[in-house]
Every structure is written in C-alpha cells, then in structure tokens.
Design a protein around this motif. Sequence first.
Motif, PDB file in Angstrom:
ATOM      1  N   VAL A 196       0.844  -1.202   0.000  1.00 35.43           N
ATOM      2  CA  VAL A 196       0.000   0.000   0.000  1.00 35.43           C
ATOM      3  C   VAL A 196       0.880   1.254   0.000  1.00 35.43           C
ATOM      4  O   VAL A 196       0.625   2.208  -0.735  1.00 35.43           O
ATOM      5  CB  VAL A 196      -0.981  -0.019   1.193  1.00 35.43           C
ATOM      6  N   ASN A 197       1.941   1.253   0.804  1.00 45.07           N
ATOM      7  CA  ASN A 197       2.858   2.395   0.832  1.00 45.07           C
ATOM      8  C   ASN A 197       3.554   2.607  -0.508  1.00 45.07           C
ATOM      9  O   ASN A 197       3.984   3.719  -0.820  1.00 45.07           O
ATOM     10  CB  ASN A 197       3.894   2.236   1.943  1.00 45.07           C
ATOM     11  N   ALA A 198       3.651   1.542  -1.314  1.00 41.58           N
ATOM     12  CA  ALA A 198       4.256   1.649  -2.646  1.00 41.58           C
ATOM     13  C   ALA A 198       3.227   2.056  -3.706  1.00 41.58           C
ATOM     14  O   ALA A 198       3.557   2.132  -4.889  1.00 41.58           O
ATOM     15  CB  ALA A 198       4.903   0.328  -3.034  1.00 41.58           C
ATOM     16  N   GLY A 199       1.970   2.314  -3.274  1.00 35.00           N
ATOM     17  CA  GLY A 199       0.959   2.823  -4.192  1.00 35.00           C
ATOM     18  C   GLY A 199      -0.094   1.838  -4.643  1.00 35.00           C
ATOM     19  O   GLY A 199      -0.973   2.172  -5.439  1.00 35.00           O
ATOM     20  N   ALA A 200      -0.039   0.605  -4.146  1.00 39.19           N
ATOM     21  CA  ALA A 200      -0.993  -0.430  -4.570  1.00 39.19           C
ATOM     22  C   ALA A 200      -2.265  -0.393  -3.742  1.00 39.19           C
ATOM     23  O   ALA A 200      -2.292   0.106  -2.623  1.00 39.19           O
ATOM     24  CB  ALA A 200      -0.353  -1.805  -4.453  1.00 39.19           C
ATOM     25  N   THR A 201      -3.301  -0.969  -4.309  1.00 38.04           N
ATOM     26  CA  THR A 201      -4.500  -1.311  -3.562  1.00 38.04           C
ATOM     27  C   THR A 201      -4.385  -2.791  -3.238  1.00 38.04           C
ATOM     28  O   THR A 201      -4.232  -3.621  -4.142  1.00 38.04           O
ATOM     29  CB  THR A 201      -5.774  -1.062  -4.399  1.00 38.04           C
ATOM     30  N   TRP A 202      -4.400  -3.132  -1.954  1.00 38.07           N
ATOM     31  CA  TRP A 202      -4.232  -4.514  -1.519  1.00 38.07           C
ATOM     32  C   TRP A 202      -5.593  -5.097  -1.182  1.00 38.07           C
ATOM     33  O   TRP A 202      -6.389  -4.459  -0.497  1.00 38.07           O
ATOM     34  CB  TRP A 202      -3.323  -4.572  -0.294  1.00 38.07           C
ATOM     35  N   VAL A 203      -5.863  -6.306  -1.678  1.00 36.12           N
ATOM     36  CA  VAL A 203      -7.107  -7.006  -1.375  1.00 36.12           C
ATOM     37  C   VAL A 203      -6.788  -8.412  -0.898  1.00 36.12           C
ATOM     38  O   VAL A 203      -5.766  -8.988  -1.269  1.00 36.12           O
ATOM     39  CB  VAL A 203      -8.057  -7.052  -2.595  1.00 36.12           C
TER      40      VAL A 203
END
Length: 182
Positions: free
Chosen positions: A135-142
Amino acid sequence: MALLDGKRVAFLLTDGFEDSELTAPWEAARNAGAEAHLVSPASGTVTGEHGYTQAVDASTRATSADDFDALVLPGGVGNADALRLDAEAVRLAHEFFAQHKPVAVICHGAWILADADVLSGRTLTSYPSLKTDLVNAGATWVDEQVVVDQGLVSSRTPDDLPAFTARMIEEIAEGPHSGQTA
C-alpha cells in the motif's frame, strides 16, 4: 499445440524460496508448453525453505526481460527479502513491467515489486504481512485467492496455487498487456 508453445518464462528467485511456489508454477508452465528458466543472483543451485534444490539457468546480471515472455516471482521470506536487496533482480523485475509483459507473483514474492517501483495504481494480493509495504508503494491490496490486474497475477499463499497457476497460464498466453506498465 500447447497453450504456451514458444513462450519463455523466467522464474526469479534465490535461496529460501517456498518450494511449492516454484515447483507448481514451473510444472504448470512446462505442461502448457513453455520453456521455464530459473534466474537468480545466486550461482549453481538454489535451495528452498523445505530443502528442494534446483539448478540456476542464468544470472540476474546477464539477463534481460528481452530474453523472456513472462516473469514468475515465487515467495518465501528469505528469498523475497534477499531479492529486493539485489539491484539486478530489482532492475529485471522493473523491465518486465516496462515491456508490458505478464508477471505472476505469490506470497512474499510481491516484496520486490515495491522496490521496483511498479505498484502505483495497481491492485494485488500477497501474504497479509506485506499489505502495508505494498500500500505504501501505491498499490490497492485485497485479500482474495487470486487477483489479475492488466497482466499482473497475484496470490496469497501455497493454498492458492491451483487458482494462481491457472490464471498465470492464461495471462502468459494472452501476452503483453498495455496496462502492465512501470
């Protein structure tokens, strides 16, 4: 003719990989007709967390995404942590995204993608402990068994391998994805 005839798939890993996260995708790729190649910063052989060993085919230093059609990143904490500290491994992972080529990643294997700076605006899953880093790298985590986002296939754990390998084969067969960008 098999689904992946003529495709060359790089498996990027080093010592400490999760054995099944190499062996199951490797077997699936080969059974679909692909040439599988183990690429590593290590030389000789690599050893998994549970003792599986396999010969290294090429070094990260001498390899480019130009040489392959797709990339697979198995997990394993030791493997993933070592790869993200290897500049040549990070460069190689980044190149696959820059060339719009399919990338399949499972478990802790996703860690290198944060360092490769390819996660902005992407949706993926991983082993849950990586969520904050991704998430800190810009992703949306699911939290899903398998996620596909423009040629990026991701899964959480070895329990997800059947779904992961099926989607991995599908995305590699489709070839480059314009949305797979660095």
